[in-house]
Scaffold this motif. Sequence first.
Motif, mmCIF file in Angstrom:
data_model
loop_
_atom_site.group_PDB
_atom_site.id
_atom_site.type_symbol
_atom_site.label_atom_id
_atom_site.label_comp_id
_atom_site.label_asym_id
_atom_site.label_seq_id
_atom_site.Cartn_x
_atom_site.Cartn_y
_atom_site.Cartn_z
ATOM 1 N N TYR A 54 11.773 -5.313 7.307
ATOM 2 C CA TYR A 54 12.106 -3.914 7.072
ATOM 3 C C TYR A 54 11.613 -3.542 5.687
ATOM 4 O O TYR A 54 11.977 -4.192 4.697
ATOM 5 N N GLN A 55 10.749 -2.508 5.607
ATOM 6 C CA GLN A 55 10.153 -2.121 4.337
ATOM 7 C C GLN A 55 10.826 -0.888 3.756
ATOM 8 O O GLN A 55 11.041 0.106 4.447
ATOM 9 N N MET A 56 11.132 -0.965 2.454
ATOM 10 C CA MET A 56 11.708 0.149 1.704
ATOM 11 C C MET A 56 10.849 0.353 0.463
ATOM 12 O O MET A 56 11.001 -0.371 -0.529
ATOM 13 N N GLY A 57 9.909 1.302 0.531
ATOM 14 C CA GLY A 57 8.972 1.461 -0.566
ATOM 15 C C GLY A 57 8.081 0.242 -0.660
ATOM 16 O O GLY A 57 7.429 -0.158 0.310
ATOM 17 N N MET A 58 8.051 -0.376 -1.852
ATOM 18 C CA MET A 58 7.264 -1.596 -2.028
ATOM 19 C C MET A 58 8.016 -2.850 -1.594
ATOM 20 O O MET A 58 7.412 -3.921 -1.470
ATOM 21 N N PHE A 59 9.316 -2.750 -1.378
ATOM 22 C CA PHE A 59 10.139 -3.921 -1.118
ATOM 23 C C PHE A 59 10.290 -4.165 0.378
ATOM 24 O O PHE A 59 10.488 -3.229 1.163
#
Length: 235
Positions: free
Chosen positions: A91-96
């Motif tokens: 699961y991607q949140m921005g760059m993380f």
Amino acid sequence: MRTSAFGLLAATAALAIAASTAHAADLPSRYSPAPAYNAMPIFTWSGFYAGVNAGYGWSSGTSRYYDPAFGVAGGSSKGGFIGGAQAGYNYQMGMFVVGAETDIQYAAVGNKGSSYGNTYYAGDSDGYFGTIRARAGVAFDRALVFGTAGFAYGDIGGNKGLDTVLGNHRSNDTNGGWTVGGGMEYAVTDNFTAKVEGLYVNLDTKDNYALADRINVRRDTEFGVIRAGVNYKFN
């Protein structure tokens, strides 16, 4: 008469200007229209994936046995092929990027045989292990750098006590432990990714018995893994 001629001349000039304007309007423009902007889709690591891997593992633990008459002796460690399959979710949140992964592996990472007196302790290199891990990393567009840690289990090699009367004796219990590591993954296409990663795996030490009170075969199951893999990412 002069007034009429002047009026006729003015009317003719007006008609000529109107005709010229209409003709110019029909001509193609020297400037092309601005092209429509179609933004390229942004790649995301979010989603389920599954794949296969292969690599090399090497044992860092030792197997040793205890004989009340002669004390403690031990066998040496070895390395070998590791291969298997994995599946997980990101699961991607921005760059993380955060996620979880599980894998199951064949592992030829055991211990070489050793002898002490007239008793031989045969090495057993075949085994297996699996992990259930959390993953967290930073994405640079299609490149992902990550760390991973979690639960490990398996039965990896170990020495076997060989007695001329009772034969080989070694328990085949599955041991639990932990693992930690990291790596890098790259999205070759929107669906296929390739990765390289390393793991350190530590499983609980087991005591195995041959001839009950005479020989206690002990193995420390610790090993390193370096492997490459390919994943298919489901959209």
